[in-house]
Design an enzyme around this catalytic site. Structure first.
Site, PDB file in Angstrom:
ATOM      1  N   ASN A  76      -8.285  -1.717  11.324  1.00 29.09           N
ATOM      2  CA  ASN A  76      -7.579  -2.996  11.219  1.00 29.09           C
ATOM      3  C   ASN A  76      -7.182  -3.504  12.611  1.00 29.09           C
ATOM      4  OD1 ASN A  76      -4.807  -2.009  11.923  1.00 29.09           O
ATOM      5  ND2 ASN A  76      -5.204  -0.736  10.122  1.00 29.09           N
TER       6      ASN A  76
ATOM      7  N   ASP B 227      -4.868   2.377   3.830  1.00 33.45           N
ATOM      8  CA  ASP B 227      -4.520   2.866   2.490  1.00 33.45           C
ATOM      9  C   ASP B 227      -5.732   3.439   1.768  1.00 33.45           C
ATOM     10  OD1 ASP B 227      -1.742   2.254   2.303  1.00 33.45           O
ATOM     11  OD2 ASP B 227      -2.296   0.131   2.301  1.00 33.45           O
TER      12      ASP B 227
ATOM     13  N   LYS C  95     -26.390   8.995   9.680  1.00 31.90           N
ATOM     14  CA  LYS C  95     -26.250   7.543   9.746  1.00 31.90           C
ATOM     15  C   LYS C  95     -26.900   6.916   8.512  1.00 31.90           C
ATOM     16  CE  LYS C  95     -27.539   3.569  12.461  1.00 31.90           C
ATOM     17  NZ  LYS C  95     -28.561   3.043  13.329  1.00 31.90           N
TER      18      LYS C  95
ATOM     19  N   PHE D  98       7.855  -0.499   8.459  1.00 35.01           N
ATOM     20  CA  PHE D  98       7.494  -1.878   8.751  1.00 35.01           C
ATOM     21  C   PHE D  98       6.841  -2.471   7.509  1.00 35.01           C
ATOM     22  CE2 PHE D  98       7.884  -3.209  13.236  1.00 35.01           C
ATOM     23  CZ  PHE D  98       8.557  -2.086  13.699  1.00 35.01           C
TER      24      PHE D  98
ATOM     25  N   LYS E 190       9.437  -2.323  -0.835  1.00 30.77           N
ATOM     26  CA  LYS E 190       8.872  -1.202  -0.057  1.00 30.77           C
ATOM     27  C   LYS E 190       9.978  -0.272   0.416  1.00 30.77           C
ATOM     28  CE  LYS E 190       4.716  -3.302   1.543  1.00 30.77           C
ATOM     29  NZ  LYS E 190       4.027  -4.089   2.542  1.00 30.77           N
TER      30      LYS E 190
ATOM     31  N   LYS F 264       9.935   3.577  -0.792  1.00 32.31           N
ATOM     32  CA  LYS F 264       9.660   4.607   0.214  1.00 32.31           C
ATOM     33  C   LYS F 264      10.941   5.284   0.719  1.00 32.31           C
ATOM     34  CE  LYS F 264       5.354   2.261   1.499  1.00 32.31           C
ATOM     35  NZ  LYS F 264       4.246   2.187   2.429  1.00 32.31           N
TER      36      LYS F 264
HETATM   37  N1  CTP Z   1       2.398   3.184   5.661  1.00 29.11           N
HETATM   38  C1  CTP Z   1       2.098   4.526   5.652  1.00 29.11           C
HETATM   39  N2  CTP Z   1       0.977   4.975   5.011  1.00 29.11           N
HETATM   40  C2  CTP Z   1       0.155   4.115   4.394  1.00 29.11           C
HETATM   41  C3  CTP Z   1       0.437   2.726   4.418  1.00 29.11           C
HETATM   42  C4  CTP Z   1       1.568   2.296   5.064  1.00 29.11           C
HETATM   43  O1  CTP Z   1       2.862   5.316   6.203  1.00 29.11           O
HETATM   44  N3  CTP Z   1      -0.938   4.576   3.791  1.00 29.11           N
HETATM   45  C5  CTP Z   1       3.646   2.712   6.294  1.00 29.11           C
HETATM   46  C6  CTP Z   1       3.446   1.811   7.498  1.00 29.11           C
HETATM   47  O2  CTP Z   1       3.493   2.543   8.689  1.00 29.11           O
HETATM   48  C7  CTP Z   1       4.637   0.860   7.386  1.00 29.11           C
HETATM   49  C8  CTP Z   1       4.919   0.789   5.913  1.00 29.11           C
HETATM   50  O3  CTP Z   1       4.303   1.944   5.345  1.00 29.11           O
HETATM   51  O4  CTP Z   1       5.794   1.374   8.016  1.00 29.11           O
HETATM   52  C9  CTP Z   1       4.430  -0.422   5.202  1.00 29.11           C
HETATM   53  O5  CTP Z   1       3.086  -0.668   5.413  1.00 29.11           O
HETATM   54  P1  CTP Z   1       2.313  -1.844   4.647  1.00 29.11           P
HETATM   55  O6  CTP Z   1       0.879  -1.730   4.926  1.00 29.11           O
HETATM   56  O7  CTP Z   1       2.979  -3.148   4.947  1.00 29.11           O
HETATM   57  O8  CTP Z   1       2.639  -1.476   3.174  1.00 29.11           O
HETATM   58  P2  CTP Z   1       1.890  -0.717   2.070  1.00 29.11           P
HETATM   59  O9  CTP Z   1       2.816   0.305   1.531  1.00 29.11           O
HETATM   60  O10 CTP Z   1       0.564  -0.216   2.495  1.00 29.11           O
HETATM   61  O11 CTP Z   1       1.744  -1.842   0.965  1.00 29.11           O
HETATM   62  P3  CTP Z   1       0.671  -3.015   0.842  1.00 29.11           P
HETATM   63  O12 CTP Z   1      -0.488  -2.681   1.743  1.00 29.11           O
HETATM   64  O13 CTP Z   1       0.359  -2.987  -0.581  1.00 29.11           O
HETATM   65  O14 CTP Z   1       1.396  -4.254   1.259  1.00 29.11           O
END
Ligand code: CTP
Length: 396
Positions: A208, A277, A287, A321, A335, A339
């Site tokens: 990303n 995620d 490959k 975040f 969130k 969490k």
């Molecule tokens: N985070 C994490 N592990 C993941 C995804 C996110 O530890 N697999 C943490 C990020 O470091 C951040 C927070 O969770 O502090 C929120 O990340 P975000 O991507 O905004 O949220 P998600 O929980 O992944 O929810 P979504 O993508 O559905 O918005």
């Protein structure tokens, strides 16, 4: 207590008049200011103006003021608690980067052991010129600090980066260097930053747009406030901060295991990394060759590292975040609960001039007690400062 001393180096550009405000603000804060001007700076504003505001003689020429020789020459370099160069032109940056000391300002910069902070101001094209950028990088690698210029309409009519940063921010930066807050002394702070990558085959991966800037700024701020800092980072082009234990990882799995091995011993954990995620269900050792038709890759859920940490939390302060494109507060609060966080830093990723690859961020910090603190658009370093002020309950 003797007054703190700032030696302000003023080099020649249209922003010289703004340096008068810096002197005035510092003097009001009981800081002693000595001003050194380059010859070209005196073409924009007279030394008398700086002298009137600082109540100190202004030095321009190395050889013309024998009366004050002793006070002026290398002794200013010794006297300085901080040297601030504002505005800093491409010329003075280039001179110092090349080791040239041919006037009072460049000589004093080279001779001082104090921290030197440059606040550049110049035309955008000049600022973006790779020679200038390389000089800046070189100076940073020697420990010189930079207050990046702001973007906006420049005196020459162009629009872009190159405006002297606001004098309020410059003064705030200088004051925090003169009177550093050490409120994280004895604390261990764990920060994650940057993206993670999910490999598909030996040459391809999913990732990303996170640059890591926010997390690196948090790690630096925690270090400056006296903490012992571990920064676990995905791939990033940012220079490793000094005096921070930096651990490089690639995948979600690697980040998880590294975070877990530091979690127990940490007092404050700030997860600013943009963790993937999902990952490809199967990794192809070879490959993947193209075929005639389309290709689908099945993605499977990967670890939610932060949720894992929330479940295992003892007395750590846990900060997450939330990058959202809609319903910012609602999604971020959800969130935070899900969490088990103490704070969540929410930012709207649809905003054009803040967020991912920008130097600035505009966030709302939510606390688990239901407080909502909106911070205006500001550099990521300032967001980091505000975040620790809130965690430590300091006046903002
Ligand atoms: N985070 C994490 N592990 C993941 C995804 C996110 O530890 N697999 C943490 C990020 O470091 C951040 C927070 O969770 O502090 C929120 O990340 P975000 O991507 O905004 O949220 P998600 O929980 O992944 O929810 P979504 O993508 O559905 O918005």
């Amino acid at each position: 207590m003797p007054k703190k001393n700032v030696v302000l180096g003023v080099s020649g550009g249209i922003a010289v008049y703004k340096a008068l405000d810096i002197v005035s603000q510092l003097v009001k804060k009981d800081v002693e200011v000595d001003v050194i001007m380059t010859k070209s700076a005196t073409e924009f504003v007279t030394p008398l103006s700086f002298q009137s505001l600082s109540s100190n003689a202004v030095i321009v020429d190395m050889f013309k003021e024998p009366k004050h020789w002793e006070i002026q020459h290398i002794s200013l370099a010794k006297k300085a608690d901080i040297m601030l160069i504002a505005p800093a032109t491409a010329n003075i940056i280039g001179k110092i980067a090349s080791g040239i000391a041919d006037d009072m300002l460049s000589t004093t910069i080279m001779a001082t052991k104090a921290k030197v902070i440059f606040a550049p101001a110049m035309n955008t094209n000049m600022y973006e010129n790779p020679i200038v950028q390389n000089n800046i990088e070189k100076l940073k690698s020697y420990g010189y600090e930079f207050i990046e210029p702001a973007s906006g309409r420049l005196a020459c009519g162009d629009t872009g980066r190159g405006k002297l940063e606001s004098t309020d921010l410059i003064v705030e930066h200088v004051m925090s260097e003169l009177y550093p807050i050490k409120d994280l002394k004895g604390k261990r702070v764990l920060v994650t930053a940057g993206p993670t990558v999910s490999p598909i085959d030996p040459v391809r991966y999913i990732t990303n747009r996170s640059t890591g800037r926010m997390g690196y700024a948090i790690a630096e701020e925690a270090r400056d406030r006296g903490a012992e800092v571990t920064l676990i980072t995905g791939p990033s082009n940012i220079k490793e901060p000094y005096n921070v234990d930096v651990i490089h990882v690639n995948t979600n799995e690697e980040m998880l295991s590294s975070v877990l091995s530091h979690y127990e011993s940490s007092n404050i954990v700030i997860k600013s990394a943009a963790v993937a995620d999902y990952k490809p269900r199967t990794y192809s050792e070879k490959k993947i060759k193209k075929g005639e038709g389309d290709l689908s890759i099945t993605l499977e859920r990967d670890n939610d590292i932060l949720r894992f940490l929330g479940d295992k939390k003892k007395d750590q302060i846990l900060v997450g975040f939330a990058a959202e494109s809609n319903d910012l507060i609602e999604n971020a609060s959800l969130k935070m609960k899900k969490k088990n966080l103490d704070y969540i830093v929410a930012n709207d990723i649809t905003s054009k001039d803040t967020g991912f690859s920008s130097e600035d961020n505009k966030v709302i910090i939510l606390t688990k007690d239901g407080e909502e603190i909106s911070l205006g658009k500001m550099p990521k370093k300032s967001v980091a400062k505000e975040l620790f002020n809130i965690i430590n309950n300091k006046k903002r």
